[in-house]
Design a protein around this motif. Structure first.
Motif, short mmCIF file in Angstrom:
data_model
loop_
_atom_site.label_atom_id
_atom_site.label_comp_id
_atom_site.label_asym_id
_atom_site.label_seq_id
_atom_site.Cartn_x
_atom_site.Cartn_y
_atom_site.Cartn_z
N HIS A 1 14.53 12.75 -3.26
CA HIS A 1 14.12 13.64 -2.31
C HIS A 1 15.06 13.92 -1.10
N LEU A 2 15.92 12.94 -0.62
CA LEU A 2 17.03 13.28 0.41
C LEU A 2 18.02 14.16 -0.37
N LEU A 3 18.44 13.96 -1.51
CA LEU A 3 19.54 14.58 -2.39
C LEU A 3 19.17 16.07 -2.35
N SER A 4 17.68 16.32 -2.90
CA SER A 4 17.25 17.64 -2.72
C SER A 4 16.90 18.42 -1.55
N ALA A 5 16.99 17.51 -0.33
CA ALA A 5 17.15 18.35 1.02
C ALA A 5 18.35 18.31 1.42
N GLY A 6 19.50 18.09 0.77
CA GLY A 6 20.73 18.62 1.33
C GLY A 6 21.70 17.32 1.68
N TYR A 7 21.22 16.07 1.42
CA TYR A 7 21.94 14.93 1.89
C TYR A 7 22.94 14.35 0.85
N GLY B 1 0.87 -1.21 0.02
CA GLY B 1 0.07 0.17 -0.11
C GLY B 1 0.79 1.35 -0.03
N GLN B 2 2.03 1.18 0.34
CA GLN B 2 3.06 2.31 0.25
C GLN B 2 3.10 2.81 -1.23
N THR B 3 2.88 4.22 -1.24
CA THR B 3 3.12 4.81 -2.51
C THR B 3 4.12 6.21 -2.30
N GLU B 4 4.64 6.80 -3.50
CA GLU B 4 5.42 8.02 -3.38
C GLU B 4 4.74 8.96 -2.38
N LEU C 1 9.29 10.41 4.95
CA LEU C 1 10.66 11.06 4.53
C LEU C 1 10.64 12.74 5.21
N ASP C 2 9.51 13.32 4.74
CA ASP C 2 9.37 14.70 5.57
C ASP C 2 9.31 14.71 6.98
N ALA C 3 8.62 13.66 7.73
CA ALA C 3 8.67 13.59 9.08
C ALA C 3 9.93 13.36 9.72
N TYR D 1 12.47 3.69 -4.00
CA TYR D 1 13.87 4.02 -3.92
C TYR D 1 14.42 5.15 -4.49
N ARG D 2 14.04 5.34 -6.03
CA ARG D 2 14.30 6.34 -6.65
C ARG D 2 13.64 7.78 -6.21
N TYR D 3 12.61 7.70 -5.88
CA TYR D 3 11.93 8.67 -5.15
C TYR D 3 12.35 9.28 -3.92
N GLY D 4 12.87 8.37 -3.05
CA GLY D 4 13.24 8.66 -1.77
C GLY D 4 14.77 9.06 -1.65
N ARG D 5 15.56 8.57 -2.78
CA ARG D 5 17.03 9.14 -3.05
C ARG D 5 16.87 10.59 -3.46
#
Length: 465
Positions: free
Chosen positions: A286-292, A227-230, A237-239, A280-284
């Protein structure tokens, strides 16, 4: 680190199998070889003999605490839930006996010993009470001789056990990194992963960890839950990012034999792989854009955050396996140059309980010898070296490989190299081989490509229990 050993050019068996992976999620390679490749020794060597040829001034200490308050549906770790006080008390008593014998074996060489890295894992080390954690730290320091305040020291915890009194012990004793397994901030997803937790409990535990001001806070998240989606993954991720953790680990969900999810995960493999790759690609991104910055498939570190390092510059990372790792506790592994050894291992609840009971009842003299083990040779050391470097973002320097082993990487692992280059999973720049972004996404398939025939055979003949 041992000096390079120059050997005659070896035969490196098993370079062809596994060079055409079909699934991106074959095997999480966090150490090589996997514990399923170990076998019981009839009359194992004395630890004093094993450690006599090792460097003792830059050791790593790993203590395995095989207890949790609950068993998640995806968990295939060696751990017992709901252990009563008498079991944890007796476990610590046995751990102290094992530590004394191990310290004697290390000191038999007649050289000073020094631990630069330490980790308490499991299981959930903070399942232990605050008093028991204090005793565990005392054993590590007073018996084993590890100066926890001088070492880079990582501890795993969970939302339910990250209580104020336990955190206070770890902060006072000098823990430098706390890693908390959240997995999802959405209650429904946690339940789907058979992890009954509430977001309010998670947030409260994170508040306590932030207040304690550990140098590094890591938050673990999982993707691939039913059931998990982007959209829902972004919520987690934001939390997590709201707490400004120095590290975030993103783990693909695996469903293994004898785990709670094995009969509940309904997706076909193709559908599930597609979901996990997308998330995975979405999370990657998202974190790269957040400065990781990404340091491996799973590890993301906030830019500008210093890694937990020892004085020789070796960082605590996802893949931290080297000669000089001293393991204590049932299920802990130790690594010397020629032998990797541990205790018995299982996943099924009855077997785990039996092995813990057997560990507690082990005569002290039995701890003087290696038990379950895997003998390393030149070919296996090459494979371990490749996996240590190739699966990290820094990549593998071919000149360093040749200096270490007196052979060329392309001669030892030509089929794998050809396959990775053909798929555009690997690139060469300035003498360094590094995974491309697509290669990093397939890291759990690339790792097994370097397993030897001997390891593959042993793992395939291992009886899950």
């Amino acid at each position: 680190m041992n000096a390079p050993v120059l050997l005659p050019t070896p035969t490196v068996p098993g370079t062809a199998p596994g060079t055409d992976p079909e699934t991106p999620y074959e095997q999480y390679v966090y150490a090589y070889p996997h514990q399923k490749a170990y076998r019981l020794l009839e009359d194992g060597p004395l630890l004093s003999e094993l450690w006599s040829g090792e460097r003792l001034d830059a050791l790593s200490l790993y203590v395995h605490v095989p207890f949790c308050e609950m068993r998640c549906g995806f968990c295939n770790l060696f751990t017992r839930t709901g252990a009563p006080e008498e079991v944890t008390r007796d476990f610590l008593g046995t751990l102290e006996r094992q530590a004394r014998v191990t310290r004697e074996a290390l000191e038999a060489k007649g050289e000073p010993i020094r631990f630069t890295l330490a980790a308490f894992g499991g299981g959930t080390p903070t399942y232990l009470t605050a008093d028991e954690l204090t005793r565990l730290c005392d054993i590590s320091e007073n018996i084993m001789g590890a100066d926890l305040k001088a070492a880079s020291w990582s501890v795993e915890t969970s939302p339910a056990t990250a209580t104020a009194d336990r955190i206070a012990v770890l902060a006072e004793r000098g823990a430098t990194r706390l890693s908390i397994g959240v997995q999802s901030f959405i209650d429904e997803e946690a339940r789907a992963a058979v992890r009954p937790q509430k977001r309010a409990e998670v947030e409260a535990s994170l508040a306590r960890l932030k207040e304690a001001d550990f140098p590094i806070l890591n938050i673990d998240l999982i993707y691939g839950i039913d059931g998990q989606t982007e959209r829902t993954f972004k919520v987690s991720l934001d939390a997590a990012l709201a707490w400004e953790p120095e590290e975030v680990y993103l783990y693909p969900l695996y469903v293994r034999p004898l785990t709670g999810l094995i009969t509940r995960h309904a997706k076909t493999l193709e559908e599930w792989n597609d979901q996990r790759l997308r998330l995975y690609r979405y999370g990657r991104d998202h974190l790269l854009s957040a400065g990781y910055e990404q340091t491996s498939m799973r590890v993301f570190r906030r830019t500008g955050t210093a890694a937990v390092e020892d004085t020789d510059g070796s960082s605590i990372s996802e893949y931290n396996q080297q000669a000089g790792m001293v393991g204590l506790g049932v299920g802990a592994r130790s690594f010397t140059t020629d032998l990797h050894y541990t205790t018995d291992y299982a996943v099924a609840v009855p077997e785990v309980r039996r092995i813990i009971d057997d560990y507690i009842a082990t005569p002290t003299d039995r701890f003087r010898r290696a038990q379950w083990a895997f003998r390393m040779d030149g070919g296996e050391r090459r494979r371990m070296y490749v996996l240590q470097h190739l699966l990290e973002s820094t990549g593998l320097r071919t000149a360093a490989y040749e200096q270490q082993f007196a052979t060329r990487f392309e001669d030892d692992f030509g089929p794998q190299l050809d396959s990775l280059l053909k798929r555009n999973w690997l690139r060469e720049k300035g003498g360094t081989l590094a995974l491309t972004p697509d290669g990093m996404a397939w890291a759990d398939a690339i790792g097994p490509m370097f397993f030897s025939d001997r390891v593959r055979t042993r793992m395939s003949t291992y009886q899950d229990r």
